[in-house]
Scaffold this active site. Structure first.
Site, mmCIF file in Angstrom:
data_model
loop_
_atom_site.group_PDB
_atom_site.id
_atom_site.type_symbol
_atom_site.label_atom_id
_atom_site.label_comp_id
_atom_site.label_asym_id
_atom_site.label_seq_id
_atom_site.Cartn_x
_atom_site.Cartn_y
_atom_site.Cartn_z
ATOM 1 N N GLY B 321 -3.193 -25.374 23.431
ATOM 2 C CA GLY B 321 -4.065 -24.923 22.335
ATOM 3 C C GLY B 321 -3.606 -23.558 21.832
ATOM 4 N N TRP B 324 -0.463 -24.059 19.882
ATOM 5 C CA TRP B 324 -0.739 -24.661 18.580
ATOM 6 C C TRP B 324 -0.882 -23.577 17.508
ATOM 7 C CZ3 TRP B 324 -5.002 -24.090 15.338
ATOM 8 C CH2 TRP B 324 -5.094 -24.992 14.286
ATOM 9 N N HIS B 325 -1.444 -22.426 17.909
ATOM 10 C CA HIS B 325 -1.666 -21.363 16.927
ATOM 11 C C HIS B 325 -0.369 -20.717 16.461
ATOM 12 C CE1 HIS B 325 -5.794 -21.686 18.452
ATOM 13 N NE2 HIS B 325 -6.143 -21.210 17.277
ATOM 14 N N GLY B 326 0.649 -20.722 17.302
ATOM 15 C CA GLY B 326 1.891 -20.103 16.880
ATOM 16 C C GLY B 326 2.897 -20.088 18.001
ATOM 17 N N PHE B 470 -1.301 -20.650 10.626
ATOM 18 C CA PHE B 470 -1.181 -21.613 11.723
ATOM 19 C C PHE B 470 -0.937 -23.012 11.176
ATOM 20 C CE2 PHE B 470 -4.356 -18.460 13.560
ATOM 21 C CZ PHE B 470 -3.345 -17.625 13.968
#
Lengths: 365, 470
Positions: B321, B324-326, B470
């Site tokens: 997770g 996923w943001h970066g 994102f």
């Protein structure tokens, strides 16, 4: 189509009218609150710190006894009038002792000029004010959203802006377009956007206030402080020698609305005279305005013979000001050009003062 | 094109008018799909190809699933291929450089030398969001939660629908697709509720987040110049900024979709009032956390295979997770901090809390304070530009010491207190509901006043939404 069904059904039509009424009510309330809030917040907000304009105004107000002659105009005053050389030119012509201030600000509009003129007229030491024909207003929609343009889009300046736009010597469609820009600027200002934010959320690191080197009494040669825009204009001028000749062909042609612009400038000059000071109109050399400002100067001289007109935008009367190597771009002289012009301006100003002018041949009267 | 820009309002007015003028559901979907591509193309039309590719893959996977019975090998292969293709696009644009650099670093640590190959790729806006939506479609069809669409237009519409296209909420196929089948009825649209929600979102984003952002930027750009109190204040301000920015976007997205007749689930629910981290993830970015739970945590085994496996699954989910943001270690650490907190919380509940009777509101308050403190520690890694900077700010945050002498403007502190109170009050009193309950005339007047006052508090110059990156 739902819309067509709605229009043919009385009940649905009533509902639609109800919706339109609500949207109108919202729009009305929104507009009234925006404008009220905007005006209230404007009154408690400090004046913005404007590049060149603010430091020049502050310097002038701190030295009201120092200057007796003020040139108030656009970049063609800012980059063209060298106070020391104007004083020398006047002294050589028999008028020693002038103390000149260059109050030129690039992009100066009619509304801005009126606002600055009020500050100039308050100064007891000032004896004569030389006004340049200003720009009508910001040229593009985006320019109306600058801090400076917004400051001068206040309701108090509507009259001045409308006068300037409506009298500008250009075609009716162009004036309508400019009216649209004016309306957009006024609406942007009245929207109040950003005003509450600026007061409630102070900058943690405010930028340093703008400064200006006053060693030449307000003058700066174009190109001394280079920007991308100035460089681009310079490059365009250098790469297009034919453009110079073509621009000279504009001289002698006329533009629409010259009478209105002349009347507009006469009104401003009369205001200076009403304040007990000597007034003169300064028409700067400007290749792109040879069909416009030159005509305005001529018309002012014809309409109000008592007013002094320093009309330098005339290649036939001042051929040495229209040699290509003294120009920086199509609208501005270089430092050497400014030096030539400033001496002439001093001399012409002296002739105007002493009444020894040649009756409009060399710019005066 | 941002929801707070004038051109969006013009764009939406046209789309809104067209959609409600058309009677045919098919034509409405066509118009909305086309409008969504225009909306996305306003950023960079070149990346429309990526959306079309992901759409084509999703459609194909759905078509295979439709013609194969559950459990069929080709059906599974098609799903695997579809997910790999979607994640492949995401990986190429978002993670290629990160993984090659990490590999080179790791090889160096092991004593091998390897040269880094990086690609100069621009990250397409919203790629993480529409990739997850596409996976949602493929998995939901595979599971039989939703029927595969025969029309590629439906899949395109689901993946590209502009209100949620670039920053969510991530709407499940099973939630959205059934809505496409019946024509949306104007009578079902709660216009006042949608307008009120849009205004609430606008205020959060434009009037709060964007005004706070310059203070946060200053602190995170040079934390060592500021006193410990100011650094901690900057961290708290960032917590407010990212919440208002993202939840504001979500509110506007939900309201925009609502005005077009489509319902999105809520994405935030007063997250900073959570008494524990588990609850925080039920209230923060709900669409992502539930997506990760249903499409990652549960398929990994969830809590069905013992505590140790559950903890591994939790940590894996939170690390992914974060990623996923970066593509950066900062996001991995952010995820790790949350994963670690979830594990500690489970251990605490199992071994400590269960031995004592509940502490009532005092326990809830302490839990809320500890949770908020931990969430802010994690935000430092989320926001700081480098790992070194993150550790420096985290050190100040934890030890309350800094060599700096500069301070934030005094008004920042009462403002922070006021925002905290607002957050608390918003949980008790739903301003949106209150506004929507007003009679039409009063609503029009109240809306006009609020919109005008809000406009005054919009700072000059637009800031993009944080989650666009994102």
């Amino acid at each position: 189509m739902i819309l067509l069904d709605t229009l043919s059904d009385p009940a649905a039509r009533r509902t639609l009218i109800g919706h339109v009424r609500l949207i109108g009510l919202f729009a009305l309330v929104f507009a009234v609150v925006c404008a009220t809030l905007s005006l209230a917040l404007r009154s408690v907000s400090p004046a913005p710190d404007m590049l060149v304009l603010t430091p020049k105004l502050e310097h002038f107000q701190a030295n009201t006894d120092k200057y007796d002659t003020v040139f108030l105009g656009t970049s063609r005053t800012f980059y063209h009038i060298i106070p020391d050389l104007v004083e020398d030119g006047a002294a050589d012509a028999g008028c020693p002792g002038l103390s000149v201030y260059n109050f030129g600000v690039f992009g100066l509009t009619g509304a801005e000029q009126d606002w600055l003129l009020d500050a100039v007229l308050e100064a007891d030491g000032v004896r004569q004010v030389i006004l340049e024909d200003p720009l009508p207003q910001p040229r593009e929609f985006a320019e109306t959203m600058t801090e400076r343009a917004r400051y001068f889009s206040a309701p108090a300046g509507y009259d001045a802006a409308i006068d300037s736009v409506s009298s500008y010597p250009e075609s009716v469609p162009k004036r309508i377009f400019r009216s649209g820009i004016f309306a957009f600027g006024a609406a942007y200002d009245l929207s109040g956007v950003g005003r509450g934010s600026a007061l409630a959320f102070p900058e943690a690191q405010p930028p340093a206030p703008h400064t200006f080197d006053m060693s030449e009494d307000g003058f700066e040669a174009l190109g001394d402080k280079m920007t991308d825009g100035i460089q681009a204009r310079r490059d365009e001028f250098l790469s297009n020698p034919d453009g110079f000749t073509e621009a000279l062909d504009l001289y002698g042609r006329t533009s629409p609305n010259i009478d209105a612009r002349a009347a507009y400038m006469i009104g401003k000059l009369r205001k200076v005279e009403a304040a007990g000071k000597t007034a003169a109109l300064y028409i700067s050399p400007d290749l792109l305005e040879l069909d416009r400002t030159a005509q305005v100067g001529k018309r002012v001289a014809e309409t109000a013979p008592g007013l002094s007109v320093l009309n330098f935008n005339r290649p036939d009367a001042y051929p040495d000001l229209f040699e290509r190597d003294v120009w920086y771009d199509f609208s501005h002289l270089s430092r050497s050009g400014a030096e030539r012009l400033s001496r002439k301006a001093g001399a012409e100003l002296c002739r105007a003062q002493t009444g020894t002018g040649e009756g409009g041949v060399n710019a005066i009267r | 094109m941002l929801f707070v820009e004038l051109r969006f309002f013009a764009f939406f007015a046209v789309v809104f008018g067209l959609v409600w003028t058309l009677k045919s559901n098919e034509w409405r979907k066509r118009v909305l799909t086309l409008a969504s591509y225009v909306f996305y193309g306003a950023w960079d039309w070149r990346f429309l190809g990526l959306i079309l590719f992901v759409t084509a893959v999703s459609y194909a996977v759905g078509a295979v699933a439709e013609h194969r019975p559950p459990g069929d090998q080709r059906r599974k292969t098609a799903l695997t291929f579809g997910i790999v293709a979607a994640l492949g696009v995401l990986g190429l644009f978002k993670y290629f450089n990160f993984f090659t650099d990490s590999f080179v670093d790791f090889a160096g640590l092991m004593g091998f030398s390897a040269s880094s190959v990086t690609l100069d790729l621009v990250l397409p806006v919203g790629i993480s969001f529409y990739t997850f939506q596409a996976i949602s479609y493929m998995v939901d069809v595979h599971r039989g939660d939703v029927a595969a669409r025969r029309s590629v237009l439906d899949v395109a519409f689901y993946i590209a629908f502009f209100p949620q296209l670039v920053a969510g909420p991530i709407v499940r196929a099973a939630t959205f697709i059934p809505q496409m089948d019946t024509p949306r009825r104007w009578a079902d649209v709660s216009v006042r509720a949608c307008l009120a929600l849009f205004l609430v979102g606008f205020i959060k984003k434009a009037c709060v987040s964007d005004n706070i952002a310059p203070y946060v930027d200053l602190i995170f750009a040079d934390p060592s110049s500021y006193t410990a109190a100011s650094v901690v204040g900057g961290v708290l301000l960032y917590a407010v900024q990212i919440y208002c920015d993202f939840s504001g976007y979500s509110d506007m997205a939900i309201a925009t979709a609502g005005l077009l007749g489509y319902r999105f689930p809520p994405n935030f629910d007063s997250p900073y009032l959570s008494p524990n981290i588990q609850d925080f993830w039920r209230r923060w970015h709900i669409s992502l956390s539930s997506w990760l739970r249903d499409y990652l945590y549960i398929p990994l085994g969830g809590n069905r295979r013992g505590n140790a496996r559950r903890d591994v699954n939790l940590m894996t989910t939170m690390l992914l997770g974060g990623l996923w943001h970066g593509a950066s270690m900062n996001f991995v650490i952010w995820g790790g901090l949350h994963g670690g907190a979830l594990i500690v919380e489970r251990l605490w509940n199992t071994h400590v809390a269960s031995r004592f009777s509940p502490m009532g509101w005092i326990g809830a308050f302490v839990g809320m304070a500890v949770t908020f403190y931990w969430v802010n520690l994690a935000w430092i890694f989320f926001r700081a530009p480098t790992l070194e900077e993150s550790f420096a700010i985290a050190k100040t945050y934890l030890t309350w010491s800094s060599p700096g002498t500069e301070t934030l403007p005094v008004p920042v502190w009462p403002m922070l207190a006021a925002l905290g109170l607002f957050h608390y009050a918003a949980n008790k009193i739903d301003a949106q509901v209150l506004l929507a309950r007003l009679a039409p005339d009063r609503f029009a007047i109240a809306y006009g006043v609020l919109a005008a006052v809000s406009l005054s508090f919009v700072p000059l110059g637009y800031r993009p939404f944080i989650y666009f990156q994102f």
